[in-house]
Each structure stands twice: as structure tokens, then as C-alpha cells.
Motif scaffolding. Structure first.
Motif, PDB file in Angstrom:
ATOM      1  N   LEU A  88      38.880  30.579 -31.159  1.00 35.85           N
ATOM      2  CA  LEU A  88      39.377  29.423 -31.919  1.00 35.85           C
ATOM      3  C   LEU A  88      38.290  28.822 -32.799  1.00 35.85           C
ATOM      4  N   PHE A  89      37.130  28.627 -32.226  1.00 31.11           N
ATOM      5  CA  PHE A  89      36.048  28.001 -32.980  1.00 31.11           C
ATOM      6  C   PHE A  89      35.481  28.961 -34.020  1.00 31.11           C
ATOM      7  N   ALA A  90      35.429  30.254 -33.713  1.00 31.37           N
ATOM      8  CA  ALA A  90      34.955  31.227 -34.699  1.00 31.37           C
ATOM      9  C   ALA A  90      35.957  31.357 -35.849  1.00 31.37           C
ATOM     10  N   ASP A  91      37.254  31.335 -35.535  1.00 32.74           N
ATOM     11  CA  ASP A  91      38.278  31.414 -36.578  1.00 32.74           C
ATOM     12  C   ASP A  91      38.283  30.173 -37.466  1.00 32.74           C
ATOM     13  N   SER A  92      37.752  29.071 -36.972  1.00 27.84           N
ATOM     14  CA  SER A  92      37.673  27.832 -37.758  1.00 27.84           C
ATOM     15  C   SER A  92      36.391  27.765 -38.572  1.00 27.84           C
ATOM     16  N   LYS A  93      35.734  28.901 -38.713  1.00 22.33           N
ATOM     17  CA  LYS A  93      34.512  29.029 -39.518  1.00 22.33           C
ATOM     18  C   LYS A  93      33.361  28.183 -38.985  1.00 22.33           C
ATOM     19  N   LEU A  94      33.235  28.169 -37.668  1.00 19.04           N
ATOM     20  CA  LEU A  94      32.106  27.505 -37.018  1.00 19.04           C
ATOM     21  C   LEU A  94      31.224  28.579 -36.402  1.00 19.04           C
ATOM     22  N   ASP A  95      29.928  28.339 -36.405  1.00 18.80           N
ATOM     23  CA  ASP A  95      28.981  29.267 -35.795  1.00 18.80           C
ATOM     24  C   ASP A  95      28.846  28.904 -34.321  1.00 18.80           C
TER      25      ASP A  95
END
Length: 174
Positions: A88-95
Motif C-alpha cells: 500500500l505504501f509503496a503503491d502510494s509512491k512512498l519510499d
């Protein structure tokens, strides 16, 4: 004298039987008084059997939506939640800097499995990830959030943030 004794004996037998019958009647009445409310409750449960079955099915579905089942190991539940949160966090363009599953803590009927996540990115990515996290099933609970800015604040540029999230998921203990 013998005649009086015989008459008294003949009269005493029905009197004794009458007293015995009366005491048994009182005992039976007391038993019915005690059993009456129990019987009424059981009769009510029998009448409400279908509604109770529907309520039980609804409760089980609600529990399944919010907690991992008891058949799934706590480690498996933690790993599944960890993978879902990471994606979820990777898909939201977060590292994603790090993500760690903590040992489960026992609650009343549940194991509470903690997950610590550290990410970097912009505010819209964090907002998007939290919006997507809300729709997850089983539910991922947000225990705490710590957000800090990274680098120098530039007025016309989106600010880069560093955040640490403490999540938890529940697993039913049988």
C-alpha cells in the motif's frame, strides 16, 4: 381402650398421608416456581432460534472483517499484514525505509500483532496510503504516527516527510 386406640390409629394413617401429600405438593410447587423462568427463557430461545443464528453469522462475518482467524498462525498473520502494508505504501509512491513485525501481545480473546513502518515521501502519498489502508480487511489499526519534515522547507516545492507508523492487527485466539 383398645377400640379408641384402633380408631385413633385408623384416623392417624389418613392424616399422615394427607400431611405427606401436602408437603410433596408444596415441594412440587416450589420446583415449578424455580423452573418456570428457566423454561420461559428456553422457550424464548427456541422461538428466536433463527434470529440468533442470523446474529451469530453476522457476528462471525464482522469478526472475519476485523481480525485474522484462529486457524492462521500469528507469524503468518503478521507477515500477511506486513506485505499488505508495504505494498500500500509503496503503491502510494512512498519510499519504505523499514518495516518490522513485532511479537504478538495477548489481549482477552485476541493476539495483537504490532507492525512498525518507516517511510519517506510527500504528504499526498501518506494521505493516499492511509485512505487505502482504511479499506483493508482484516482491519489494520493505526496505534501511533510520528511525522517529521526532511531537509529544507521550500515554499514552492512539495515538502518531503519522514514518518513512522505503529500499526497492529488482531488475530483471534481460539
Amino acid at each position: 381402650m383398645w377400640q379408641i386406640a384402633t380408631v385413633l390409629t385408623v384416623l392417624m394413617v389418613p392424616l399422615a398421608v394427607s400431611v405427606w401429600v401436602w408437603s410433596k405438593h408444596q415441594w412440587a410447587a416450589d420446583q415449578l416456581e424455580q423452573v418456570g423462568p428457566r423454561y420461559a427463557r428456553l422457550a424464548g430461545l427456541v422461538q428466536a432460534k433463527e434470529r440468533l443464528a442470523q446474529a451469530e453469522a453476522s457476528a462471525k462475518a464482522l469478526l472475519a472483517a476485523h481480525a485474522y482467524p484462529a486457524e492462521q498462525d500469528a507469524v503468518q498473520a503478521g507477515n500477511d499484514a506486513q506485505q499488505r502494508i508495504r505494498s500500500l505504501f509503496a503503491d502510494s509512491k512512498l519510499d519504505v525505509g523499514s518495516i518490522q513485525v513485532l511479537p504478538p501481545k495477548e489481549l482477552a480473546a485476541f493476539d495483537r500483532i504490532g507492525i512498525v513502518l518507516r517511510v519517506e515521501g510527500d504528504l499526498t502519498g501518506v494521505q493516499n496510503a492511509l485512505t487505502l489502508l482504511e479499506k483493508q480487511s482484516p482491519t489494520v489499526w493505526v496505534d501511533s504516527v510520528s511525522v517529521q519534515t526532511v531537509g529544507v522547507v521550500k515554499p514552492k516545492m512539495p515538502q518531503r516527510l519522514s514518518a513512522q507508523f505503529n500499526f497492529s492487527v488482531l488475530r483471534v485466539r481460539s
